[in-house]
Motif scaffolding. Structure first.
Motif, mmCIF file in Angstrom:
data_model
loop_
_atom_site.group_PDB
_atom_site.id
_atom_site.type_symbol
_atom_site.label_atom_id
_atom_site.label_comp_id
_atom_site.label_asym_id
_atom_site.label_seq_id
_atom_site.Cartn_x
_atom_site.Cartn_y
_atom_site.Cartn_z
ATOM 1 N N SER A 1 0.831 -1.211 0.000
ATOM 2 C CA SER A 1 0.000 0.000 0.000
ATOM 3 C C SER A 1 0.865 1.260 0.000
ATOM 4 O O SER A 1 1.158 1.826 1.060
ATOM 5 N N PRO A 2 1.288 1.764 -1.158
ATOM 6 C CA PRO A 2 1.138 1.105 -2.472
ATOM 7 C C PRO A 2 2.310 0.175 -2.755
ATOM 8 O O PRO A 2 3.289 0.164 -2.008
ATOM 9 N N SER B 1 -6.649 -0.843 -1.851
ATOM 10 C CA SER B 1 -7.058 0.521 -2.196
ATOM 11 C C SER B 1 -7.750 0.516 -3.549
ATOM 12 O O SER B 1 -7.261 -0.111 -4.501
ATOM 13 N N MET B 2 -8.877 1.226 -3.643
ATOM 14 C CA MET B 2 -9.580 1.342 -4.912
ATOM 15 C C MET B 2 -8.718 2.079 -5.933
ATOM 16 O O MET B 2 -8.674 1.717 -7.110
ATOM 17 N N GLU B 3 -8.008 3.132 -5.463
ATOM 18 C CA GLU B 3 -7.147 3.888 -6.364
ATOM 19 C C GLU B 3 -6.027 3.012 -6.895
ATOM 20 O O GLU B 3 -5.672 3.075 -8.085
ATOM 21 N N ALA B 4 -5.450 2.176 -6.010
ATOM 22 C CA ALA B 4 -4.378 1.280 -6.440
ATOM 23 C C ALA B 4 -4.904 0.273 -7.456
ATOM 24 O O ALA B 4 -4.246 -0.024 -8.463
ATOM 25 N N ALA B 5 -6.116 -0.249 -7.220
ATOM 26 C CA ALA B 5 -6.713 -1.220 -8.144
ATOM 27 C C ALA B 5 -6.897 -0.607 -9.527
ATOM 28 O O ALA B 5 -6.595 -1.229 -10.554
ATOM 29 N N GLY C 1 -3.488 -9.169 -6.703
ATOM 30 C CA GLY C 1 -4.846 -9.122 -6.172
ATOM 31 C C GLY C 1 -4.906 -8.511 -4.792
ATOM 32 O O GLY C 1 -5.807 -7.718 -4.489
ATOM 33 N N ALA C 2 -3.946 -8.866 -3.936
ATOM 34 C CA ALA C 2 -3.918 -8.306 -2.583
ATOM 35 C C ALA C 2 -3.701 -6.801 -2.612
ATOM 36 O O ALA C 2 -4.331 -6.045 -1.856
ATOM 37 N N LEU D 1 -9.073 -6.829 -9.216
ATOM 38 C CA LEU D 1 -8.817 -5.570 -9.907
ATOM 39 C C LEU D 1 -10.094 -4.944 -10.470
ATOM 40 O O LEU D 1 -10.128 -3.755 -10.777
ATOM 41 N N SER D 2 -11.137 -5.758 -10.591
ATOM 42 C CA SER D 2 -12.396 -5.298 -11.187
ATOM 43 C C SER D 2 -13.386 -4.802 -10.156
ATOM 44 O O SER D 2 -14.588 -4.720 -10.444
#
Length: 800
Positions: free
Chosen positions: A74-75, A110-114, A104-105, A149-150
């Motif tokens: 993160s990140p 974080s949504m931003e990281a995804a 995946g982890a 990621l989705s």
């Protein structure tokens, strides 16, 4: 030294080593620490091409990063993110699988990281490679990573537009367990291993999610051959899912599958809308089959009968087999079977066809509205009607007799077998069966309807089937708001029809007037249609039909009838009124473009206001003038392969041009700008925009100039308020200027420019209607006929 002392020393040394490792893991991670201790080993592992100590070390390091140092995620360090494409593509299954887990982890942190990771092209390509791994562990980890990621719509869209989507489609088409499931005739899931179940469900969920998240434009970039291979399998999975939901043995399998039935049906719909249509009939073939072999047949029909009076086309029995359209229609149904078998062929496998808005030109909007109902069971009135019209009593006029319906409105038929049996029972008791939207259920009917729409230059043509028992009447006496071509396919039927007593043609979507004594009973005309015969009925003509049976017939199934109606529905933009609105819009926008350097923004806004007033004036005039309600056929597909046919085509084109000249003259002489302004003012004062909602379809036409001065035709009220305010400042001058604007339009509009805009809009309508048609055909199994059993393609390589 004894053995026990040696063992103790070895254990102490191991504990010291583990302690050093733990201390390193437990220390606060930093990017520099990661780059110094972990990055070199990961880089070496990423570059290896076989299982090695470096690969194993990389797998252990990644596992520790995942399980013991969550803050590193993160990140993710930039260096690890840069290496992920190589790690995901590693030939070492452990490295690839753990890399997917790390990815995946990180996405779940974080949504931003995804969203950032999903948008990375290198990572997407690495995931696509991982999906192609022969290791089930890697495949499972890659699918889970994609689902992680989705979590956001942004992440889904990025992955759906990447090589991940074609790769997951390829993986789906290659999965052996899928073939075991779709070919199984049992509703039980015990035939499929538990692990096979798990990976199968994961692949389906991943694929369905990405397909349903993909923009239509990106779906169109997929290889058609790949989609064709996937479609039969996906359709059978969907049908199998419907079968499994009623089986108590399959709870575990169904719980593993996260995709709902409507999710799978939406994926089928989406994948099908850009597939090449099957070999379809050319408009010229349909023209000759329906209107005769002579070169002038269709043109003569349009000039003499179209929207004017009925016409009957008799077919000689010995020539029917030479008619390709009639042959295609007869082969679409089991016409030589008993009535029960015909009913089976009509009803079995049907799903509901939800209505698409008349002015909907974005298939995505349609899917957003109906995605959770796609593939539903048929619904009464919407898809099917089962009705009869009883004989009137001596004291009752036939015009007042209403039809009786076997089912209640809105009934949904979940049990197909029970529904089919009820329809057979109803048929034996004198009820007719009517199915609408057959162009969405049969590929052969779809090709005929599409060719006919091209021929008449209209967005679409509907196809309905009517199956009636002997000595019966289905629909009560009525009229239609569309023209119909009635084609008798089996048996015979007697039609009675009366001239339209009203000068104005009925329009689509307008309320029907009740039948009364305004038409003369004695003016009725009767015709008996035999097999192969076709009759044209204009909109507005009152009619009724009965199976024509002689008194000597005693068999309950004798002389039953099956006929097809091809409904040519003229949408509002494609009447002559619509052409006038398109011509006005086209001319106004052209004036803006040509004078953009000389007109101030205020003058540009005034021109737009004048155009709105004239649109309203044209609408008002069309409410009472029959010419404006007729179909505009400037986009009809007329073929001119020879000088002889060119003469006949030119006659029709000349007729269309003459009609436009007549309309311009009427607009110039009869359109009252004063009355239009008055109606707008009254509506604004009353806060009532209902009289102007018809304008919404104008939003599909392009607008020039500053975005602040473009009208939102779906929310026109604000523009009307500004218009009234501007015109009230100097009413007399405003009226004079708007009248001058009208005169300039009528004098300087270029017919060919209007035709181009008209054809452009028609093309947009046709595209959406064809997408809808292909999607619904797919849900009716149109692509299943491409044999799944021929699986040689599964052994070929699939490129991402």
């Amino acid at each position: 030294m004894d053995r026990s002392s040696m063992d103790r020393k070895r254990k102490m040394k191991k504990r010291e080593e583990r302690g050093d490792e733990a201390a390193a893991d437990d220390a606060p991670p930093s990017s520099s620490t990661f780059d110094r201790h972990v990055f070199p080993i990961l880089l070496a592992a990423a570059q290896t091409t076989r299982q090695s100590s470096n690969s194993c070390s990389a797998a252990r390091l990644l596992r520790r990063v995942l399980s013991r140092s969550p803050r590193v995620l993160s990140p993710l360090p930039d260096s690890l993110t840069a290496l992920l494409p190589l790690l995901l593509s590693s030939s070492c299954s452990s490295v690839a699988a753990v890399s997917c887990e790390v990815l995946g982890a990180a996405a779940l942190r974080s949504m931003e990281a995804a969203e950032a990771l999903a948008s990375d092209r290198g990572i997407a390509s690495g995931l696509a490679t991982a999906l192609g791994s022969r290791s089930q562990r890697v495949t499972e980890a890659a699918c889970n990573s994609i689902l992680d990621l989705s979590a956001s719509s942004v992440g889904r869209e990025h992955l759906a537009a990447s090589p991940v989507l074609p790769r997951i489609l390829c993986l789906f088409s290659q999965a052996e367990t899928i073939f075991g499931l779709v070919h199984s005739r049992s509703a039980k899931c015990t035939e499929i291993p538990t692990e096979g179940n798990k990976i199968l469900c994961l692949i389906i969920d991943t694929m369905v999610l990405l397909v349903n998240s993909c923009k239509i434009d990106n779906l169109q970039n997929l290889q058609q051959e790949l989609v064709k291979n996937v479609m039969p399998l996906l359709y059978k999975i969907w049908k199998k899912t419907q079968l499994l939901k009623s089986s108590t043995d399959c709870d575990k399998w169904m719980n593993q599958l996260q995709s709902k039935e409507y999710d799978i049906s939406e994926a089928i719909f989406r994948l099908s809308i850009d597939l090449a249509s099957p070999a379809c009939l050319e408009p010229d073939v349909v023209r000759r089959s329906i209107f005769g072999q002579t070169v002038s047949g269709f043109e003569n029909f349009v000039l003499a009968y179209w929207e004017k009076s009925p016409n009957l086309y008799r077919r000689k029995q010995n020539t029917q087999n030479d008619n390709p359209v009639f042959t295609a229609l007869r082969s679409a149904f089991n016409l030589r079977a008993a009535p029960d078998a015909i009913i089976d062929s009509l009803i079995k496998g049907l799903v509901s066809c939800p209505a698409i808005a008349s002015d909907e030109l974005d298939i995505n909007s349609f899917l957003n509205e109906v995605h959770d109902s796609l593939g539903d069971s048929v619904k009464y009135r919407q898809d099917i009607r089962v009705m009869r019209t009883p004989e009137p009593s001596d004291q009752t006029s036939r015009v007042c007799v209403m039809e009786e319906h076997f089912f209640n409105d809105g009934t949904v038929f979940m049990d197909e077998d029970a529904f089919t049996e009820k329809c057979k029972h109803a048929f034996k008791n004198g009820y007719s069966i009517a199915l609408r939207g057959m162009e969405f259920r049969s590929e052969k009917l779809a090709t005929i309807a599409s060719a006919l729409a091209d021929l008449f230059g209209q967005p679409s043509v509907g196809a309905n089937i009517y199956f009636s028992p002997a000595r019966s009447q289905g629909l009560a006496r009525h009229y239609d708001d569309h023209c119909v071509l009635v084609w008798q396919l089996l048996g015979c039927k007697k039609w009675m029809f009366w001239p339209n007593p009203k000068p104005l043609l009925p329009r689509l979507y307008e309320p029907f007037d009740p039948l009364d004594g305004t038409f003369d009973e004695n003016s009725a005309r009767g015709e008996v249609l035999l097999e192969g015969d076709m009759m044209y009925l204009p909109r507005g003509y009152v009619h009724e039909a009965r199976t024509d049976v002689g008194e000597s017939q005693v068999d309950a199934y004798a002389d039953f009838s099956l006929h097809l109606t091809l409904a040519i529905e003229v949408e509002p933009p494609f009447e002559w009124e619509g052409f006038a609105h398109i011509a006005l819009h086209c001319w106004t926008e052209k004036q803006k473009l040509e004078n953009s350097q000389f007109i101030e923004p205020r003058g540009e806004a005034e021109a737009s206001f004048f155009a709105i007033v004239l649109h309203v004036a044209i609408r008002s005039l069309s409410d009472n003038d029959p010419v404006f309600r007729k179909a505009c056929m400037v986009a009809a597909k007329l073929y001119s392969p020879s000088p002889c046919t060119a003469i006949h085509s030119e006659a029709l084109r000349s007729s269309q041009r003459s009609t436009f000249d007549e309309i311009l003259q009427k607009i110039d002489q009869k359109c009252s700008m004063k009355e239009a302004l008055k109606s707008i003012t009254v509506a604004v004062k009353g806060r009532n925009d209902e009289p102007f909602q018809w304008m919404s379809w104008l939003r599909h036409l392009p607008q020039q100039g500053d975005a602040d001065h473009r009208f939102d035709f779906c929310n026109i009220f604000r523009a009307l308020e500004e218009l009234v305010e501007a015109f009230n400042s100097n009413p007399e001058q405003a009226l004079a200027d708007s009248t001058g604007f009208k005169s300039r339009f009528c004098r300087s509009i270029v017919y060919e420019d209007a035709c181009k805009s008209f054809e452009m809009l028609l093309g947009m309508y046709r595209t959406t209607r064809n997408q809808y048609m292909k999607g619904m055909l797919a849900l009716h199994g149109a692509h299943v006929s491409r044999a799944v059993e021929n699986s040689s393609w599964r052994k070929s390589s699939c490129s991402g």
